[in-house]
Design a protein around this motif. Structure first.
Motif, PDB file in Angstrom:
ATOM      1  N   ASN A 131      -5.271 -33.624 -35.918  1.00  0.00           N
ATOM      2  CA  ASN A 131      -4.047 -32.884 -36.228  1.00  0.00           C
ATOM      3  C   ASN A 131      -3.980 -32.498 -37.700  1.00  0.00           C
ATOM      4  N   ILE A 132      -4.186 -33.478 -38.578  1.00  0.00           N
ATOM      5  CA  ILE A 132      -4.122 -33.204 -40.017  1.00  0.00           C
ATOM      6  C   ILE A 132      -5.280 -32.298 -40.438  1.00  0.00           C
ATOM      7  N   GLY A 133      -6.467 -32.577 -39.895  1.00  0.00           N
ATOM      8  CA  GLY A 133      -7.626 -31.770 -40.230  1.00  0.00           C
ATOM      9  C   GLY A 133      -7.454 -30.323 -39.812  1.00  0.00           C
ATOM     10  N   GLY A 134      -6.818 -30.101 -38.663  1.00  0.00           N
ATOM     11  CA  GLY A 134      -6.549 -28.737 -38.204  1.00  0.00           C
ATOM     12  C   GLY A 134      -5.637 -27.997 -39.157  1.00  0.00           C
ATOM     13  N   ARG A 135      -4.629 -28.707 -39.667  1.00  0.00           N
ATOM     14  CA  ARG A 135      -3.714 -28.076 -40.627  1.00  0.00           C
ATOM     15  C   ARG A 135      -4.424 -27.762 -41.942  1.00  0.00           C
ATOM     16  N   LEU A 136      -5.207 -28.705 -42.425  1.00  0.00           N
ATOM     17  CA  LEU A 136      -5.950 -28.493 -43.669  1.00  0.00           C
ATOM     18  C   LEU A 136      -6.915 -27.314 -43.535  1.00  0.00           C
ATOM     19  N   ASN A 137      -7.565 -27.239 -42.390  1.00  0.00           N
ATOM     20  CA  ASN A 137      -8.497 -26.136 -42.144  1.00  0.00           C
ATOM     21  C   ASN A 137      -7.770 -24.797 -42.096  1.00  0.00           C
ATOM     22  N   LYS A 138      -6.599 -24.794 -41.450  1.00  0.00           N
ATOM     23  CA  LYS A 138      -5.808 -23.562 -41.368  1.00  0.00           C
ATOM     24  C   LYS A 138      -5.366 -23.104 -42.749  1.00  0.00           C
ATOM     25  N   ASP A 139      -5.117 -24.051 -43.631  1.00  0.00           N
ATOM     26  CA  ASP A 139      -4.693 -23.736 -44.997  1.00  0.00           C
ATOM     27  C   ASP A 139      -5.875 -23.551 -45.948  1.00  0.00           C
ATOM     28  N   ASN A 140      -7.100 -23.576 -45.383  1.00  0.00           N
ATOM     29  CA  ASN A 140      -8.323 -23.401 -46.180  1.00  0.00           C
ATOM     30  C   ASN A 140      -8.460 -24.435 -47.297  1.00  0.00           C
ATOM     31  N   MET A 174       6.021 -31.610 -39.526  1.00  0.00           N
ATOM     32  CA  MET A 174       5.564 -32.935 -39.947  1.00  0.00           C
ATOM     33  C   MET A 174       4.130 -32.894 -40.456  1.00  0.00           C
ATOM     34  N   VAL A 175       3.269 -32.170 -39.753  1.00  0.00           N
ATOM     35  CA  VAL A 175       1.866 -32.133 -40.184  1.00  0.00           C
ATOM     36  C   VAL A 175       1.704 -31.313 -41.461  1.00  0.00           C
ATOM     37  N   CYS A 176       2.539 -30.291 -41.635  1.00  0.00           N
ATOM     38  CA  CYS A 176       2.493 -29.527 -42.890  1.00  0.00           C
ATOM     39  C   CYS A 176       2.847 -30.423 -44.072  1.00  0.00           C
ATOM     40  N   GLU A 177       3.881 -31.232 -43.888  1.00  0.00           N
ATOM     41  CA  GLU A 177       4.277 -32.156 -44.956  1.00  0.00           C
ATOM     42  C   GLU A 177       3.164 -33.157 -45.233  1.00  0.00           C
ATOM     43  N   LYS A 178       2.562 -33.693 -44.168  1.00  0.00           N
ATOM     44  CA  LYS A 178       1.474 -34.658 -44.340  1.00  0.00           C
ATOM     45  C   LYS A 178       0.286 -34.023 -45.051  1.00  0.00           C
ATOM     46  N   ALA A 179      -0.085 -32.816 -44.663  1.00  0.00           N
ATOM     47  CA  ALA A 179      -1.209 -32.115 -45.291  1.00  0.00           C
ATOM     48  C   ALA A 179      -0.940 -31.867 -46.771  1.00  0.00           C
ATOM     49  N   ASN A 180       0.309 -31.524 -47.108  1.00  0.00           N
ATOM     50  CA  ASN A 180       0.670 -31.310 -48.514  1.00  0.00           C
ATOM     51  C   ASN A 180       0.512 -32.596 -49.328  1.00  0.00           C
ATOM     52  N   HIS A 181       0.884 -33.704 -48.737  1.00  0.00           N
ATOM     53  CA  HIS A 181       0.737 -34.991 -49.426  1.00  0.00           C
ATOM     54  C   HIS A 181      -0.743 -35.310 -49.640  1.00  0.00           C
ATOM     55  N   VAL A 182      -1.554 -35.016 -48.620  1.00  0.00           N
ATOM     56  CA  VAL A 182      -3.000 -35.253 -48.744  1.00  0.00           C
ATOM     57  C   VAL A 182      -3.561 -34.420 -49.903  1.00  0.00           C
ATOM     58  N   CYS A 183      -3.196 -33.164 -49.945  1.00  0.00           N
ATOM     59  CA  CYS A 183      -3.691 -32.270 -50.998  1.00  0.00           C
ATOM     60  C   CYS A 183      -3.244 -32.721 -52.383  1.00  0.00           C
TER      61      CYS A 183
END
Length: 248
Positions: free
Chosen positions: A215-224, A189-198
């Protein structure tokens, strides 16, 4: 106007700067803000895990902490939602405590709710030349009905470009204990949300709940992904500072 800050666990332990921004913004509009040190957790983690007796005891402590406050303001729709919707349920069989719980409900507000609906403020005089997208947290939106208030505040920031977040009403996957119990589903779910943000091309992701933003910020950070993640109060205060520095 006397206001008590309900800081919440996440902001207190991990993001105290959010509480500082809330206080400084409220001070600008004549609010005298205090911080009852007896406050602890709202009891939501225990409640969501089925420990209602334990949640009830924690709730008693929070009710006592804010018993003499005129208004209670929190930078979290999730914790505010817990008080509004589940405290009366917890004390349904205890008339004395039910009355106290209902009194707390009546005077407790999420930050943007209080700013717009109680203080009548939508334009804080902020200036910010940023591309921003907004994530509405589930509890603020669905439990509290906080839908228009953040948008009203964001739309008045001079220079800001607000970009609609695709599928914005979808959950980010945090959900407190859900992220632990259903880790694989939460991650998807957070991967999908992060993709939408990007996909928005935004430089800043803003929200009203630090659980979601963490949660979202952690995913974005992990994906650089170089996207700043900010609470609405922080964004507004940054805009106010830029406005004031531009006038000097």
């Amino acid at each position: 106007m006397r206001v008590s800050l309900f800081i919440t666990c996440l902001a207190d332990q991990l993001y105290p700067e959010v509480g500082e921004s809330v206080v400084r913004l409220l001070n600008r509009y004549g609010c005298t803000v205090d911080f009852p040190e007896a406050q602890t957790c709202c009891g939501q983690p225990a409640f969501n895990s089925g420990y209602q007796d334990e949640a009830r005891e924690v709730a008693r402590g929070l009710i006592r902490a804010f018993e003499h406050s005129d208004y209670v303001v929190s930078p979290s729709g999730s914790c505010t939602g817990m008080v509004h919707h589940y405290y009366p349920q917890l004390f349904a069989d205890e008339p004395e405590w039910l009355k106290k719980a209902e009194e707390l409900v009546e005077k407790t507000y999420e930050f943007s709710q209080f700013l717009v609906n109680v203080l009548g403020v939508t334009d804080v005089g902020a200036v910010l030349n940023e591309k921003v997208t907004y994530h509405p947290s589930c509890h603020a939106m669905r439990l509290l009905g906080v839908k228009e208030e953040p948008g009203k505040l964001l739309s008045e920031i001079k220079g800001l470009e607000l970009i609609e977040l695709p599928k914005k009403e979808d959950c980010c996957g945090f959900g407190g204990t859900f992220a632990v119990k259903m880790a694989d589903m939460s991650e998807a779910m957070v991967c999908e949300k992060a993709n939408h943000v990007c996909s928005t091309g935004a430089e800043v992701l803003v929200g009203t709940d630090m659980g979601c933003l963490m949660n979202i910020g952690g995913r974005l950070n992990k994906d650089n992904k170089p996207i700043r993640v900010m609470h609405l109060a922080q964004l507004l205060e940054e805009g106010v500072k830029q406005s004031e520095s531009g006038r000097k």
